[in-house]
Design a protein around this motif. Sequence first.
Motif: not given
Length: 305
Positions: A22-47
């Motif tokens: 229901x989530x994936x199909x609903x997002x593709x059909x623009x029937x849900x209040x949701x946003x696409x997301x990519x697979x998890x990763x973060x970047x960290x910087x001090x400067x």
Amino acid sequence: MRIRVLGSSAGGGFPQWNCNCPNCDGLRRRKLMAHARTQSSIAVSANEVDWLLVNASPDILGQIRDTPELQPARAMRDSGIAAVLLMDAQIDHVTGLLMLRERAGALPLLATPEVLSELDSGFPITRLLSHYCGVAPHPVPTDGRTFTAPGLEGIELQAVPLASKPPPYSPFRGNPRPGDNIGLVLRNPATGARVFYAPGLGEVTPELLAIMATCAVVLVDGTFWTGDEMQRLGLSPKAAADMGHLPQSGPGGMIEHLARLPATTRKLLIHVNNTNPILIEDSPERDELTRRRIEVARDGMDIRF
């Protein structure tokens, strides 16, 4: 110090390429209040010029395109990614290393000896990269010692062994070792502020909760809402615990543990599976998180500490 959330979804992203839940199909059909997301990763910087990439997802090229800071353009060929740190050897956290093969010199790669071993044998990415840029391995201690990443001395790091699962391809899948999965404490030496990051977390022990309580921000496993989420949808015979994840709801769930942290702690969920109802911004589950002052990480989010 700055953290940039490059990707906030679990493996497969959201929507997952072959999923019609229901989530994936609903997002593709623009029937849900949701946003696409990519697979998890973060970047960290001090400067904000030199960055530590924490996990390299299969979506890394798109994530770099969406983050101009990772391309400072100081030379004809350049990258702001000074080093990569791996939390585990899961495919959705390491496959992106192959996309960094055009690097001019050996890629500094920080990981526990257990993870480095997996990537040399079971899923031999480091051997493949030896024919391209090469890898400079830096074993990460898991005995409580702090360490830094090459070229990123302004960030103090500490690895925390976690109860979770090594990858399905690992011969240790049924017999996890302490270094198979880690959480990461990031400390800003200038302010003393700390962040705890753990996209894969199967159990919150009293010792781990004590560490989380010392952090200004916790960014933790938000994979499943319920323990039987995949089973109820007919997508997998496995429960969340079988996959090494602690669900948010129910007795002993992540929500219950986060409620024990100081009121001043900023609490965020990351590595959210495509089936999780918290992806729907007007869902009852998201409302419950909001009432409890728990956020859902999103791609492109900035966290400063």
